[in-house]
Design a protein around this motif. Sequence first.
Motif, mmCIF file in Angstrom:
data_model
loop_
_atom_site.group_PDB
_atom_site.id
_atom_site.type_symbol
_atom_site.label_atom_id
_atom_site.label_comp_id
_atom_site.label_asym_id
_atom_site.label_seq_id
_atom_site.Cartn_x
_atom_site.Cartn_y
_atom_site.Cartn_z
ATOM 1 N N LEU A 99 7.683 -8.169 -5.104
ATOM 2 C CA LEU A 99 6.335 -7.956 -5.246
ATOM 3 C C LEU A 99 6.092 -6.458 -5.037
ATOM 4 O O LEU A 99 5.365 -5.904 -5.749
ATOM 5 C CB LEU A 99 5.404 -8.489 -4.156
ATOM 6 N N ILE A 100 6.786 -5.890 -4.193
ATOM 7 C CA ILE A 100 6.379 -4.428 -3.893
ATOM 8 C C ILE A 100 6.922 -3.734 -5.324
ATOM 9 O O ILE A 100 6.496 -2.624 -5.834
ATOM 10 C CB ILE A 100 7.158 -3.944 -2.683
ATOM 11 N N SER A 101 8.191 -4.073 -5.951
ATOM 12 C CA SER A 101 8.729 -3.378 -6.986
ATOM 13 C C SER A 101 7.946 -3.560 -8.199
ATOM 14 O O SER A 101 7.726 -2.848 -9.383
ATOM 15 C CB SER A 101 10.161 -4.410 -7.620
ATOM 16 N N LYS A 102 7.143 -4.691 -8.327
ATOM 17 C CA LYS A 102 5.994 -4.926 -9.211
ATOM 18 C C LYS A 102 4.782 -4.191 -8.973
ATOM 19 O O LYS A 102 3.611 -4.417 -9.734
ATOM 20 C CB LYS A 102 5.786 -6.271 -9.607
ATOM 21 N N GLY A 103 4.551 -3.378 -7.962
ATOM 22 C CA GLY A 103 3.404 -2.599 -7.638
ATOM 23 C C GLY A 103 2.226 -3.232 -6.879
ATOM 24 O O GLY A 103 1.307 -2.850 -6.855
ATOM 25 N N HIS A 104 2.791 -4.080 -5.961
ATOM 26 C CA HIS A 104 1.771 -5.014 -5.128
ATOM 27 C C HIS A 104 1.799 -4.629 -3.873
ATOM 28 O O HIS A 104 1.515 -5.355 -2.804
ATOM 29 C CB HIS A 104 1.922 -6.334 -5.343
ATOM 30 N N LYS A 105 2.415 -3.289 -3.266
ATOM 31 C CA LYS A 105 2.301 -3.249 -1.912
ATOM 32 C C LYS A 105 1.222 -2.982 -1.389
ATOM 33 O O LYS A 105 1.176 -3.646 -0.156
ATOM 34 C CB LYS A 105 3.211 -1.491 -1.934
ATOM 35 N N ASP A 106 -0.031 -2.445 -1.885
ATOM 36 C CA ASP A 106 -1.108 -2.518 -1.237
ATOM 37 C C ASP A 106 -1.815 -3.893 -1.013
ATOM 38 O O ASP A 106 -2.460 -4.165 0.103
ATOM 39 C CB ASP A 106 -2.064 -1.640 -1.814
ATOM 40 N N LYS A 107 -1.687 -4.698 -2.145
ATOM 41 C CA LYS A 107 -2.222 -6.072 -2.114
ATOM 42 C C LYS A 107 -1.400 -6.735 -1.095
ATOM 43 O O LYS A 107 -1.878 -7.490 -0.229
ATOM 44 C CB LYS A 107 -1.835 -6.750 -3.239
ATOM 45 N N LEU A 108 0.019 -6.480 -0.533
ATOM 46 C CA LEU A 108 0.636 -7.348 0.353
ATOM 47 C C LEU A 108 0.126 -6.675 1.770
ATOM 48 O O LEU A 108 0.005 -7.599 2.686
ATOM 49 C CB LEU A 108 2.149 -6.762 0.240
ATOM 50 N N ALA A 109 -0.208 -5.588 1.951
ATOM 51 C CA ALA A 109 -0.737 -4.845 3.038
ATOM 52 C C ALA A 109 -2.170 -5.678 3.514
ATOM 53 O O ALA A 109 -2.252 -5.538 4.614
ATOM 54 C CB ALA A 109 -0.762 -3.478 2.656
ATOM 55 N N ASN A 110 -2.763 -6.200 2.668
ATOM 56 C CA ASN A 110 -3.683 -6.946 2.845
ATOM 57 C C ASN A 110 -3.802 -8.321 3.240
ATOM 58 O O ASN A 110 -4.746 -9.116 3.510
ATOM 59 C CB ASN A 110 -4.916 -6.553 1.909
ATOM 60 N N GLY A 111 -2.522 -8.743 3.012
ATOM 61 C CA GLY A 111 -2.420 -10.123 2.831
ATOM 62 C C GLY A 111 -1.777 -10.578 4.101
ATOM 63 O O GLY A 111 -1.893 -9.997 5.244
ATOM 64 N N ILE A 112 -1.442 -12.043 4.208
ATOM 65 C CA ILE A 112 -0.844 -12.494 5.516
ATOM 66 C C ILE A 112 0.338 -13.144 5.058
ATOM 67 O O ILE A 112 0.478 -13.379 3.965
ATOM 68 C CB ILE A 112 -2.132 -13.360 6.084
#
Length: 482
Positions: free
Chosen positions: A402-415
């Motif tokens: 997910l981070i490699s696909k550009g979702h690092k910030d979205k992950l940071a808000n996830g659980i």
Amino acid sequence: MSENHQNQLTMKVAPQANIIDRHGTSIPARTASDAHKVLVQTASLQGGSIMVKQQGYKASEPALGNTIIIHADRSVVEEVEDVPSAEWTVNYHSWIVTVPGQSSYLVPSIETALNDAQLLANSQNRAVAVHVADIKTHGGSEFEELVEPVRQPQAAPAAPPAPEIKAARADAPAGPDESAAIRFSRAKQPAPTGPAQIGVRGVMNRSLFTKLGPGQREQQLRSWRNAIQRGLDSHKTISEMNIKGGVGKTTTTFLLAATIGRIRGGNVVAWDNNENQGNLAERAATANHDRTVIDLLDNIDEVRSPGGAERLVNYVRPQGENKFHVLSSANKAGNHARIDRDTFGDAHAALREFYHLTLIDTGNATNASTWEATADAADILVIVTTNKEDGARKAFATIDDLISKGHKDKLANGIAIINQPSNANAERLQRIIDGMKAHVRDCVVIPFDPALDDGDEIVYEALNTKTKEAYMNAAALIIDGL
């Protein structure tokens, strides 16, 4: 006429509802007019009239009856008393608030809208005329309440009112000149109110007629309920992800949807978006059909056409008291190839029209276009794993992808949700939590529950209390992130 009345503001409050028949089948209605149209058509098919029970109204407004009769000629007769034998129910689960000059937003009740109107009247020093619609008026105004500004004593002259009307809600979009202090104050959770209802304190209140306040556990439960019931400004998508199967993604999707549905109300759908044959439908209550997302896609234009909302029930599976629907994945070998990024977008767009919340149970192939589309569409990501070495490794591999696909910030808000096995390892659990908290906002540990261990249909009532409370915690964290 006073100056406040001459310059009064207008607030329109319109319901969003589910129409539920005697079998528990639920049809979402985006507007009061849509609900009225569906019920008039039903009355015509059933011989001219139907009795409809209304739920979710403002309890303090006795003029609004609970039961009405709708005729095929579009006329409505209001009953004085509630009639328990009504075969149809309209459940008002949220309300759209519109004030000229600002964006519309959702609230969970009329009382919340009236509280907003009072804050708005006070801040502008102008009366607010609140118009509330329902199905009896086909979307027109059922009643009007004039909210007058309440002047507070001031030691010094009040500052002039702001030139632009602002939404009096913490979850409404902030204006450029709204202070951070106001936003911070509005975001505060309401303190638990009312006497204790559970535990020793609840028993004493019922048996001794005392009014003891809630204990720490009940306060926490009420706080989670408040969070889950918080209004959202638009449709939201929640994606449960792990590239490994067997870690509990399907169970998590079902029980998050059930928890949100039971506490927040309807208009929730759980979609099995497995690129192969998923098993969400096998864990869910059965329906009188076996249609899947493939069938929905084959008829997508018909469902999305004007008046097509009532046809959606032919493709989803109502879950009774859990108050959500299931959209099944392809159930025949080979037809999964028909679901790609484009068709995912078509199905997701349809669900966005008819539901407030979509929970997506994903497959295991990160290179599948549907998996990538699910990550792109998600408003919040939920990483699901078990307290087992292989499941945890794959969960962190999912995070890397997910981070490699550009979702690092979205992950940071996830659980992250960590499912405990019967032989849970405490040292490994702490390693998983520590590793997850480097990437996500918070973690929730779901205790082992024998009621979920046999892979059969999930029965919410059979769950342990600790399991239900853990999912309440997770659902509250998710809504907080939205």
